[in-house]
Design a protein around this motif. Structure first.
Motif, PDB file in Angstrom:
ATOM      1  N   LEU B 341      24.085 -26.536  11.715  1.00 14.80           N
ATOM      2  CA  LEU B 341      24.289 -27.755  12.586  1.00 14.80           C
ATOM      3  C   LEU B 341      24.703 -27.342  14.058  1.00 14.80           C
ATOM      4  O   LEU B 341      24.453 -28.213  14.983  1.00 14.80           O
ATOM      5  CB  LEU B 341      25.570 -28.311  11.816  1.00 14.80           C
ATOM      6  CG  LEU B 341      25.311 -29.027  10.419  1.00 14.80           C
ATOM      7  CD1 LEU B 341      26.847 -29.702  10.034  1.00 14.80           C
ATOM      8  CD2 LEU B 341      24.495 -30.265  10.507  1.00 14.80           C
ATOM      9  N   ASP B 342      25.114 -26.130  14.102  1.00 10.65           N
ATOM     10  CA  ASP B 342      25.689 -25.636  15.582  1.00 10.65           C
ATOM     11  C   ASP B 342      25.485 -24.205  15.568  1.00 10.65           C
ATOM     12  O   ASP B 342      25.835 -23.603  14.656  1.00 10.65           O
ATOM     13  CB  ASP B 342      27.048 -26.303  15.622  1.00 10.65           C
ATOM     14  CG  ASP B 342      27.538 -25.999  16.999  1.00 10.65           C
ATOM     15  OD1 ASP B 342      26.842 -26.559  18.148  1.00 10.65           O
ATOM     16  OD2 ASP B 342      28.406 -25.025  17.248  1.00 10.65           O
ATOM     17  N   ILE B 343      25.045 -23.664  16.735  1.00 11.71           N
ATOM     18  CA  ILE B 343      25.126 -22.286  17.151  1.00 11.71           C
ATOM     19  C   ILE B 343      25.654 -21.866  18.285  1.00 11.71           C
ATOM     20  O   ILE B 343      25.543 -22.610  19.149  1.00 11.71           O
ATOM     21  CB  ILE B 343      23.402 -21.827  17.077  1.00 11.71           C
ATOM     22  CG1 ILE B 343      22.756 -22.082  15.791  1.00 11.71           C
ATOM     23  CG2 ILE B 343      23.344 -20.177  17.164  1.00 11.71           C
ATOM     24  CD1 ILE B 343      21.364 -21.664  15.790  1.00 11.71           C
ATOM     25  N   GLU B 344      26.755 -21.131  18.142  1.00 15.26           N
ATOM     26  CA  GLU B 344      27.338 -20.723  19.368  1.00 15.26           C
ATOM     27  C   GLU B 344      27.408 -18.908  19.358  1.00 15.26           C
ATOM     28  O   GLU B 344      26.832 -18.438  18.295  1.00 15.26           O
ATOM     29  CB  GLU B 344      28.907 -20.994  19.203  1.00 15.26           C
ATOM     30  CG  GLU B 344      29.142 -22.419  19.670  1.00 15.26           C
ATOM     31  CD  GLU B 344      29.194 -22.736  20.853  1.00 15.26           C
ATOM     32  OE1 GLU B 344      29.283 -21.886  21.845  1.00 15.26           O
ATOM     33  OE2 GLU B 344      29.105 -24.035  21.223  1.00 15.26           O
ATOM     34  N   THR B 349      27.517 -22.952  12.584  1.00 18.37           N
ATOM     35  CA  THR B 349      28.240 -24.144  11.420  1.00 18.37           C
ATOM     36  C   THR B 349      27.038 -24.469  10.504  1.00 18.37           C
ATOM     37  O   THR B 349      26.108 -24.795  11.110  1.00 18.37           O
ATOM     38  CB  THR B 349      28.958 -25.155  12.243  1.00 18.37           C
ATOM     39  OG1 THR B 349      30.073 -24.796  13.032  1.00 18.37           O
ATOM     40  CG2 THR B 349      29.452 -26.078  11.009  1.00 18.37           C
ATOM     41  N   LYS B 351      25.931 -26.466   6.768  1.00 24.45           N
ATOM     42  CA  LYS B 351      26.435 -27.424   5.622  1.00 24.45           C
ATOM     43  C   LYS B 351      25.474 -27.021   4.570  1.00 24.45           C
ATOM     44  O   LYS B 351      24.301 -26.982   4.574  1.00 24.45           O
ATOM     45  CB  LYS B 351      25.873 -28.838   6.075  1.00 24.45           C
ATOM     46  CG  LYS B 351      26.005 -29.884   5.133  1.00 24.45           C
ATOM     47  CD  LYS B 351      25.706 -31.086   5.930  1.00 24.45           C
ATOM     48  CE  LYS B 351      25.887 -32.360   4.895  1.00 24.45           C
ATOM     49  NZ  LYS B 351      25.350 -33.676   5.539  1.00 24.45           N
ATOM     50  N   ILE B 371      34.700 -19.898   6.801  1.00 23.27           N
ATOM     51  CA  ILE B 371      35.722 -20.940   6.476  1.00 23.27           C
ATOM     52  C   ILE B 371      35.094 -22.055   5.588  1.00 23.27           C
ATOM     53  O   ILE B 371      34.290 -22.777   6.354  1.00 23.27           O
ATOM     54  CB  ILE B 371      36.502 -21.387   7.785  1.00 23.27           C
ATOM     55  CG1 ILE B 371      37.356 -20.243   8.308  1.00 23.27           C
ATOM     56  CG2 ILE B 371      37.524 -22.526   7.181  1.00 23.27           C
ATOM     57  CD1 ILE B 371      36.757 -19.737   9.415  1.00 23.27           C
ATOM     58  N   MET B 415      30.989 -27.328   4.280  1.00 26.29           N
ATOM     59  CA  MET B 415      31.025 -27.372   5.602  1.00 26.29           C
ATOM     60  C   MET B 415      31.273 -25.771   5.744  1.00 26.29           C
ATOM     61  O   MET B 415      32.548 -25.327   5.736  1.00 26.29           O
ATOM     62  CB  MET B 415      31.675 -28.166   6.528  1.00 26.29           C
ATOM     63  CG  MET B 415      31.233 -28.219   7.922  1.00 26.29           C
ATOM     64  SD  MET B 415      29.469 -28.768   8.194  1.00 26.29           S
ATOM     65  CE  MET B 415      29.684 -30.220   7.771  1.00 26.29           C
ATOM     66  N   VAL B 417      31.759 -22.620   8.388  1.00 23.82           N
ATOM     67  CA  VAL B 417      32.037 -22.342   9.688  1.00 23.82           C
ATOM     68  C   VAL B 417      32.110 -20.919   9.579  1.00 23.82           C
ATOM     69  O   VAL B 417      32.770 -20.135   9.037  1.00 23.82           O
ATOM     70  CB  VAL B 417      33.234 -22.962  10.578  1.00 23.82           C
ATOM     71  CG1 VAL B 417      33.124 -22.332  11.913  1.00 23.82           C
ATOM     72  CG2 VAL B 417      33.294 -24.473  10.391  1.00 23.82           C
ATOM     73  N   VAL B 419      32.294 -17.120  11.803  1.00 25.04           N
ATOM     74  CA  VAL B 419      32.824 -16.823  12.851  1.00 25.04           C
ATOM     75  C   VAL B 419      32.633 -15.230  12.962  1.00 25.04           C
ATOM     76  O   VAL B 419      33.027 -14.530  11.949  1.00 25.04           O
ATOM     77  CB  VAL B 419      34.287 -17.169  12.982  1.00 25.04           C
ATOM     78  CG1 VAL B 419      34.742 -16.377  14.152  1.00 25.04           C
ATOM     79  CG2 VAL B 419      34.485 -18.565  13.028  1.00 25.04           C
TER      80      VAL B 419
END
Lengths: 433, 433
Positions: B341-344, B349, B351, B371, B415, B417, B419
């Motif tokens: 869903l998201d890449i930083e 993140t 799902k 997490i 979900m 996450v 890190v």
């Protein structure tokens, strides 16, 4: 010189980039010299600041836009917030009262009101300066900006000037034959720019509205009649002049007109093959868009949706967009931004970005727990009054009812997983910290 | 009767819906009677099961597809996994060895090999049954399916039949004049379908490959020569017959051909205006797509990207897609699916959806904490050997190095996450539970 920038409107003519909370003037279409992109409101604001450095700018806007304005123009921007949606006369009356009663501006000072949404170049800002100077010099009560028409358009108002610069008549949205006849008489388009001395407008507002000062006017704003400044003031004023502007000026309210003024064919992660013609792609989402063999097409993608349209056809989007329902997936706020990443029956995942030094409101929810995971930066979380320093990888559990906020020490990104039924933006109780 | 379904290939001709891990046969384009959608492999598998109920199906595939096959066809599907990528002869040899040495199928039984990726109707499956019957009855070593050509195509192989059903000659991909001449001789396209008795193929594989049984062949699979069954066996075989099939048969390898056989103009959350013509939109993402005024355009959106292309132009996408880099954002696995869903820079993140009764591998990571937040369903998390029942809203912190898995009691959505720095799918150590 005082500038009142009117930042109004909202709507879906540039869906999916504009929506109920994001007006077109906040979309970053325009390339800047440093290779970044700026929005229409940034372009207009920065242009005025650059060309008329001694002008003070006040942005008159609705409360839904205040947060976005601070996000894009900086916290220090002067904003006069309308407590309700009225028309341009109440908005200008409120801004004028703000200048007189809050900022203590002299009634002899020139004020120029201009809309935030035409596409213009620097010569436009110079024309605004000339109007401000003319207000002081020409003795007219109102000085308008008349745009040199480029074609007999049926969608603008026309100002018929006399040779001495005074105004003979107005004609709102004539038919094509009427527009052609007006062009013969050297009529000018009404650019929506009004120059006047502050005292003149204060007088007019007291004529129409019974109020004491800014605070009083704001308090009774709800009850004001919706009326435009054209009807309320300009049409009735005899002592009126017009200053002609013949530089670039364009109403960029549709995908077709907007892409006409874009310097680049794409914004964001976009790839074209060699056979695309007159095609523009604006991509606000993370994944790449590949365009092949398209002619006269606009593609725009945001967290809210994707449009793929023939440019001419895109003008007729309203009824189709009205049928598309869904929550707002992305919003810019004074403190940063949020983006909805996922929606499930019993939960929603939102990425929250906070700018350094900012925090969200101290608040609680009745129907959902939240789990925060810091994915970038450092900050301080406050949960039921207790402070806790947090950094990358830290998680904070926020059960229903607990009061919470987070303050960004550096740029801070938080993945927020909301868990609960009936998740709704309205389930939010603000508290004093 | 034994059917060997060849499920090979991967690639980007249907990007962004096909990619390095997802072959075109897994994309759900086709409408089912209950209003859902099915993929090409589901359509083919279910069609054979329906029309030839007594057929046993084995899917011969690479290891990268085994997980997707179980996801789409169910856990009980018989899969013969090739340990490496070879060509069709090694794949068929391995599947034949699987039937003989693992399944103990009689050498006199008919086997029909068919590719998974043509678009066909039920009469095709009936033709497969006829080929299986002919294998037993006609005394030929190999029975081919010859497709009645619809036009002089340069991209297929041609089989020239004699009147008695035996084969006079083959011609691979002739030029246009050659193709026209072949049509005059009643030549048929080679449909890639081969029927034979199991014992015949076992004999051929032992002729070419020195192996003992299935396990032995699998162990030395890496070292086998890449060769197609056409070159290795069919071209050299004298005792060969062809059975003609003149129903619908279509190679749906490009957006143009694929949209030709789609029953609907759209899949997913798609809106059209009244002026679109011959336009198809396939939307695999959550947000709506609005198409206006498009002619002969295909739009496809997935977690990996978006293509908007003139249908004819879309055939030339390869060099453009090759330039588009990015991680795989969505994958179907035997246990469910995951979606990025998201890449930083320092986090990602994802799902994760687990089907009831399934779990992921028991594993750990060296360079990232994770997490988990359960957003739907119930399950049991196992962290460093300790079990914990979890449900909606529960979070589980998984620091670097800890061994973890989660087992779904019901359909379970988590979900995740991630890190850490250098986040990479390869940072995964599997453990015994």
């Amino acid at each position: 010189m005082q500038i009142i920038l009117l930042s109004g409107g909202s709507g879906k003519r540039l869906w999916p980039l504009s929506n109920d909370v994001r007006s077109k003037q906040f979309i970053k279409f325009f390339k800047t010299e440093d290779g970044g992109h700026e929005s229409m409101v940034q372009r207009m604001y920065n242009g005025i600041k650059r060309v008329i450095p001694d002008a003070d700018i006040t942005v008159a806007t609705g409360k839904s836009q205040a947060s976005s304005l601070m996000n894009q123009l900086g916290e220090s921007v002067e904003i006069c917030v309308e407590p309700a949606r009225r028309d341009t006369f109440p908005a200008i009356a409120l801004a004028a009262a703000f200048l007189k009663y809050v900022k203590n501006i002299d009634e002899e000072e020139a004020v120029v009101v201009c809309p935030v949404d035409p596409y213009v170049e620097d010569d436009y800002f110079e024309a605004i300066r000339r109007i401000g100077e003319a207000v002081i010099e020409n003795g007219a009560n109102i000085t308008l900006m008349g745009i040199k028409p480029t074609y007999p358009s049926e969608k603008y108002g026309y100002i018929v000037p006399r040779e001495d610069g005074t105004v003979e008549s107005f004609k709102e949205k004539p038919d094509l034959e009427g527009a052609k006849a007006l062009l013969q008489k050297n009529a000018l388009w009404n650019g929506g720019v009004f120059g006047f001395k502050l005292g003149y407008m204060i007088g007019k507002t007291h004529e129409f509205i019974d109020y004491k000062d800014f605070t009083d006017l704001k308090a009774r704003y709800d009850s004001l009649t919706k009326i435009s400044i054209d009807y309320a003031v300009v049409e009735k004023e005899q002592n009126i002049r017009v200053i002609s502007f013949d530089g670039d000026w364009m109403d960029v309210g549709t995908w077709k007109t907007l892409t006409d003024v874009m310097e680049e064919h794409s914004v964001g992660n976009v790839h074209f093959d060699d056979t695309c013609e007159n095609t523009h792609v604006i991509n606000e989402i993370d994944v790449p868009i590949l365009a092949m063999g398209l002619k006269n097409v606009v593609v725009a993608a945001s967290a809210d949706g994707i449009i793929v349209a023939d440019k001419n056809q895109s003008s007729y989007m309203k009824p189709y967009v009205d049928k598309i329902e869904g929550p707002v997936m992305y919003a810019e706020k004074s403190w940063g931004s949020y983006r909805v990443l996922d929606i499930e029956d019993a939960g929603m995942t939102v990425k929250v970005t906070l700018m350094p030094g900012h925090s969200m409101n101290y608040h609680s929810h009745e129907r959902r727990d939240e789990i925060w995971t810091v994915i970038e930066g450092e900050g301080v979380a406050i949960v039921d009054g207790k402070n806790r320093e947090v950094g990358i990888g830290d998680t904070i559990f926020l059960p229903k009812g607990c009061k919470h906020t987070i303050k960004a020490t550096t740029l801070l990104k938080v993945m927020e997983v909301q868990v609960g039924t009936d998740i709704d933006v309205k389930d939010k109780i603000k508290h004093e910290l």
